[in-house]
Design an enzyme around this catalytic site. Structure first.
Site, PDB file in Angstrom:
ATOM      1  CG  ASP A  83     -26.500  10.987   4.252  1.00 21.13           C
ATOM      2  OD1 ASP A  83     -25.457  10.342   4.392  1.00 21.13           O
ATOM      3  OD2 ASP A  83     -27.085  11.549   5.184  1.00 21.13           O
ATOM      4  CG  ASP A 125     -25.023  14.932   4.772  1.00 18.58           C
ATOM      5  OD1 ASP A 125     -24.385  15.629   3.975  1.00 18.58           O
ATOM      6  OD2 ASP A 125     -26.239  14.706   4.656  1.00 18.58           O
ATOM      7  CB  CYS A 196     -25.372  18.216  -1.174  1.00 19.52           C
ATOM      8  SG  CYS A 196     -25.429  16.450  -1.532  1.00 19.52           S
ATOM      9  CD  GLU A 446     -30.267  12.453   5.569  1.00 19.40           C
ATOM     10  OE1 GLU A 446     -30.278  12.434   4.335  1.00 19.40           O
ATOM     11  OE2 GLU A 446     -29.465  13.119   6.235  1.00 19.40           O
ATOM     12  CB  SER A 472     -32.146  14.961   3.151  1.00 20.45           C
ATOM     13  OG  SER A 472     -31.259  15.786   2.450  1.00 20.45           O
TER      14      SER A 472
END
Length: 557
Positions: A83, A125, A196, A446, A472
């Site tokens: 992402d 994700d 992340c 996103e 996000s």
């Protein structure tokens, strides 16, 4: 171990299966391996991003644990789409779709090779819910283990994450950051392997699935590059053999009480709005009734306790040092806001695991029950004339008050981004981005590039953004996503025009387009939708099959 080979003996045993054995011998399997259960080790290693870059090493440790416990590991790979890298481009349309492909590919390998059990390693994700969807779908003994968070970067004496880079783009656009500073931040924000580092979607879903019980208690907290991770992975390998012996399958873990615990963990940590999509999808795979309204009901009864980025102070590494997600669950248990009887893959209840957690003295990441960040959770579900099926708004760290905005309408994310960067968005505007939903995008992109730029320009508390796409986990500000029905299927968001008045009222859970019902009907009757961008391939197939965001944007029948 012979009695545990429920599936694999049909693949391997007897004279008729000599061909299968011969091919397996070619890659190193031997007679002893054939006598043991075949345990799948699924992961999504890919060379383009840090989130999943450590998966081959993690898989080796899981395989060690499987062998120690008497199993034969079978490592295989599925896909991943970053992402953070694809953000703001057409490539982002592949992200949510990849969740379905992850689940489908694990299912196909497992069915095709008659595996007896599964350990799924997740990172970025969509690989996290994708692996759990596959576990729920197959319902053979198994668990998911998260590959761990990235360490924070350091910039100008502060911890930073990838979310800071996206906000820096907005600052750079309005002259609040120069080229040299942006370049320096870019080079230090992501220091190595791991997902992340804030309570973005990856850590939110790792949090949710540990609370749900499908990930071993305490396994999610350990950072990707921490020396403790080796033992976490080996123990996952050992534990899956115990689950096989005990006959425990994922659907015995993924129950209604466990899913509600997962939602509570998200709300207590101010987690990503993407959790709504993913938990609805997992519930669907496990045949457990769950609706978008359940998220609002649970959020209203769950205190916000963890002070996490992107809206708060701390990273996932700080959460680990404080005591991990189990510390949040311990607080919820004490508040009688957690179902402590829900079983986990460790063989203990989530209440037992949470109660045994040791809090680090003096930690400030997780607040005490008598001093929560907010009395209710970090997310609300809005409904109204603009979103009859619902929309999702993160309220963690922001004023949850009624506001009226003037619509600025865009049919593509890129056009909205150009307007933001071009300083064409003013205080009091609401940026409306439509035709970015599950079908319309397709893929429900996103919007971190846009939301990051808005916040970076200093407009985070002065403008809003509404979309039938999604955000996000790094997004914060007055942002409303997952508007359903989406524009592409004739949802009211397709009728919004520049200059319209839109009301966002988080307290009353309202999202209204301030025009009459007759005017709305007339406008919708006159709408001419854009032609589909993709007429063949995976994206076109997804657009034909996918359900509404209010149902998890699933493609399962």
């Amino acid at each position: 171990m012979a009695e545990l080979r429920t599936h694999s003996r049909k693949l391997i045993d007897g004279p008729a299966r000599a061909g299968a054995r011969s091919m397996m011998r070619a890659v190193g399997y031997n007679d002893e391996d054939f006598r043991r259960p075949l345990i799948g080790v699924a992961h999504s290693w890919i060379e383009i991003m840090p989130c999943n870059f450590n998966h081959r090493q993690l898989a080796e440790w899981v395989k060690e644990g499987i062998r120690e416990a008497g199993g034969t590991p079978v490592e295989f790979n599925t896909i991943a789409v970053s992402d953070g890298i694809a953000m703001g481009t057409e490539g982002m349309k592949a992200s949510l779709i990849s969740r379905e492909v992850v689940a489908d590919s694990i299912e196909l390998v497992t069915r095709g090779h008659l595996l007896d059990a599964l350990v799924c390693i997740s990172g970025c994700d969509k690989t996290i819910p994708g692996t759990v969807m596959a576990l729920a779908r197959m319902d053979i003994p198994g668990l998911m283990v998260y590959g761990g968070s990235i360490m924070p970067g350091r910039f100008q004496g502060k911890d930073v994450t990838i979310g800071d880079v996206y906000e820096a783009i907005g600052k750079h656009a309005v002259g609040k950051m120069n080229d040299k500073e942006l370049d320096e931040l870019e080079k230090v924000a992501c220091p190595g392997a791991g997902a992340c580092g804030g309570q973005f979607t990856a850590n939110t879903m790792a949090t949710a699935f540990e609370a749900l019980g499908i990930s071993p208690a305490g396994s999610s907290r350990v950072p990707a590059t921490d020396q403790r991770r080796k033992e976490v992975m080996k123990q996952a390998g050992r534990r899956v053999l115990e689950l096989l012996k005990e006959g425990v399958t994922p659907r015995q873990i993924i129950t209604r009480p466990a899913l509600e615990n997962a939602i509570r963990a998200v709300m207590a940590t101010g987690g990503s709005t993407n959790s709504v999509l993913h938990l609805l999808a997992v519930a669907r795979e496990a045949s457990v009734p769950l609706t978008i309204d359940d998220f609002d009901r649970i959020s209203a009864r769950t205190p916000l306790l963890a002070d996490m980025k992107p809206w708060g102070k701390y990273t996932a590494v700080d959460m680990d040092k404080a005591g991990g997600i189990l510390l949040v669950l311990k607080r919820l248990l004490e508040a009688k806001a957690l179902d402590g009887d829900a079983m986990t893959v460790t063989g203990k209840t989530i209440g037992e695991e949470a109660a045994a957690t040791v809090e680090t003295k003096g930690q400030t990441v997780v607040k005490p029950l008598n001093d929560p960040i907010a009395p209710t959770g970090g997310m609300v579900i809005l409904k109204g004339s603009l979103a009859p099926e619902g929309a999702v708004m993160k309220v963690a760290g922001h004023r949850a008050v009624k506001e009226r905005y003037t619509a600025r309408v865009f049919d593509r994310e890129e056009d909205a981004m150009a307007a933001v960067i071009g300083k064409k968005i003013r205080e009091g505007d609401v940026v409306v981005i439509r035709y970015e939903g599950p079908k319309g995008g397709p893929g429900m992109r996103e919007m971190l590039s846009v939301t990051g730029a808005i916040v970076g320009e200093g407009l985070g508390d002065k403008v809003a953004l509404i979309t039938d796409g999604r955000f996000s986990g790094a997004t914060h500000g007055h942002m409303v996503g997952h508007v359903a029905p989406e524009a592409a299927v004739g949802g009211p968001i397709a009728a919004v025009r520049d200059g319209d008045s839109i009301v966002i009222d988080p307290e009353k859970r309202v999202l209204d387009l301030d025009i009459s019902a007759d005017e709305l009907r007339q406008r919708l009757a006159a709408v001419r939708h854009p032609e589909p961008m993709y007429r063949r391939g995976a994206l076109a197939k997804y657009a034909r099959l996918v359900s509404s965001a209010s149902q998890g944007a699933v493609t399962s029948l």
